[in-house]
Write a protein that holds these residues in place. Structure first.
Motif, PDB file in Angstrom:
ATOM      1  N   SER A  96       0.839  -1.200   0.000  1.00  0.00           N
ATOM      2  CA  SER A  96       0.000   0.000   0.000  1.00  0.00           C
ATOM      3  C   SER A  96       0.871   1.246   0.000  1.00  0.00           C
ATOM      4  O   SER A  96       1.966   1.261   0.569  1.00  0.00           O
ATOM      5  CB  SER A  96      -0.963   0.010   1.187  1.00  0.00           C
ATOM      6  N   CYS A  97       0.353   2.280  -0.648  1.00  0.00           N
ATOM      7  CA  CYS A  97       1.038   3.566  -0.722  1.00  0.00           C
ATOM      8  C   CYS A  97       1.215   4.104   0.693  1.00  0.00           C
ATOM      9  O   CYS A  97       0.254   4.134   1.475  1.00  0.00           O
ATOM     10  CB  CYS A  97       0.215   4.537  -1.576  1.00  0.00           C
ATOM     11  N   SER A 102      -3.423   3.675  -1.027  1.00  0.00           N
ATOM     12  CA  SER A 102      -3.866   2.970  -2.225  1.00  0.00           C
ATOM     13  C   SER A 102      -3.005   1.733  -2.486  1.00  0.00           C
ATOM     14  O   SER A 102      -1.827   1.696  -2.112  1.00  0.00           O
ATOM     15  CB  SER A 102      -3.779   3.900  -3.437  1.00  0.00           C
ATOM     16  N   ASN A 103      -3.593   0.737  -3.154  1.00  0.00           N
ATOM     17  CA  ASN A 103      -2.811  -0.438  -3.554  1.00  0.00           C
ATOM     18  C   ASN A 103      -2.735  -0.541  -5.078  1.00  0.00           C
ATOM     19  O   ASN A 103      -2.443  -1.587  -5.622  1.00  0.00           O
ATOM     20  CB  ASN A 103      -3.383  -1.715  -2.945  1.00  0.00           C
ATOM     21  N   GLN A 104      -2.990   0.571  -5.772  1.00  0.00           N
ATOM     22  CA  GLN A 104      -2.999   0.596  -7.239  1.00  0.00           C
ATOM     23  C   GLN A 104      -1.721   1.248  -7.774  1.00  0.00           C
ATOM     24  O   GLN A 104      -1.244   2.235  -7.209  1.00  0.00           O
ATOM     25  CB  GLN A 104      -4.208   1.386  -7.748  1.00  0.00           C
ATOM     26  N   GLU A 105      -1.189   0.710  -8.872  1.00  0.00           N
ATOM     27  CA  GLU A 105      -0.037   1.282  -9.586  1.00  0.00           C
ATOM     28  C   GLU A 105       1.105   1.653  -8.634  1.00  0.00           C
ATOM     29  O   GLU A 105       1.542   2.794  -8.580  1.00  0.00           O
ATOM     30  CB  GLU A 105      -0.469   2.506 -10.397  1.00  0.00           C
ATOM     31  N   LEU A 106       1.595   0.669  -7.893  1.00  0.00           N
ATOM     32  CA  LEU A 106       2.621   0.921  -6.886  1.00  0.00           C
ATOM     33  C   LEU A 106       4.005   1.092  -7.505  1.00  0.00           C
ATOM     34  O   LEU A 106       4.366   0.408  -8.456  1.00  0.00           O
ATOM     35  CB  LEU A 106       2.638  -0.214  -5.856  1.00  0.00           C
ATOM     36  N   CYS A 129       1.976   5.070  -4.567  1.00  0.00           N
ATOM     37  CA  CYS A 129       1.219   4.910  -5.804  1.00  0.00           C
ATOM     38  C   CYS A 129       1.766   5.936  -6.806  1.00  0.00           C
ATOM     39  O   CYS A 129       2.421   6.912  -6.422  1.00  0.00           O
ATOM     40  CB  CYS A 129      -0.277   5.098  -5.567  1.00  0.00           C
ATOM     41  N   SER A 130       1.499   5.712  -8.061  1.00  0.00           N
ATOM     42  CA  SER A 130       2.010   6.612  -9.101  1.00  0.00           C
ATOM     43  C   SER A 130       1.564   8.053  -8.873  1.00  0.00           C
ATOM     44  O   SER A 130       2.357   8.984  -9.024  1.00  0.00           O
ATOM     45  CB  SER A 130       1.546   6.156 -10.486  1.00  0.00           C
TER      46      SER A 130
END
Length: 188
Positions: A96-97, A102-106, A129-130
């Motif tokens: 996670s970020c 967030s756990n997207q696009e790390l 995250c990005s």
């Protein structure tokens, strides 16, 4: 999810590998061996069969139940200081970020940017995250108006194992449950 053993293809019958102390060699990724490797290790007398699938394998001269849990006969000492890898950083930070959760696009974020002399090591890199990585950019954390959920640290192997228990694999055989701790009900 549990599978009915007798209907399972052999490729979907891995063995959970335990160290000689009957603890999994690793949790994430879970220490699994293919059915071929587990059977070979049984014949080489390197492992003890702890539990079996209901699935039987046969040859012209013998048959045996396929091992579902095996324990090494020789103890392998766990590495005390895990390697600094992208995967291990993500595992330390629980995928996670460290800014928004967030756990997207790390990705990685260097707290002290590399452009300002920051190194790529446990104490200077966090999972981001990005979006947060772009938002922080090449600035110092104190100048970014962002806060960290957790300061970076060098995890122990035990820290990574503990975090890995939070991410069970897509399948768990019922014979594995006594050796994995995320679903075991504790006595009062």
């Amino acid at each position: 999810m549990f599978f009915a053993d007798q209907n399972l293809s052999l490729e979907k019958c891995p063995a959970l590998v335990l160290n000689a102390d009957y603890r999994p060699l690793s949790y994430y990724p879970l220490s699994l061996w293919s059915w071929q490797d587990s059977v070979k290790s049984v014949f080489l007398n390197r492992v003890t069969i702890v539990s079996n699938y209901d699935r039987v394998i046969r040859s012209p001269s013998f048959n045996m139940k396929l091992p579902s849990v095996i324990a090494l006969k020789s103890f392998i000492k766990p590495q005390s200081n895990p390697s600094f890898t992208r995967f291990n950083v993500f595992l330390r930070d629980k995928f996670s970020c460290q800014y928004c959760g967030s756990n997207q696009e790390l990705t990685f974020d260097h707290l002290l940017p590399r452009s300002k002399g920051g190194e790529t090591n446990w104490g200077n890199v966090v999972t981001a995250c990005s979006s947060c990585n772009v938002k922080k950019g090449g600035r110092l954390l104190k100048n970014s108006e962002m806060t960290l959920n957790q300061k970076p640290y060098q995890p122990s192997t035990e820290d990574l194992h503990k975090n890995g228990k939070n991410f069970p694999p897509n399948f768990l055989h019922k014979s594995w449950m006594d050796y994995l701790y995320w679903d075991v009900e504790l006595e009062a």
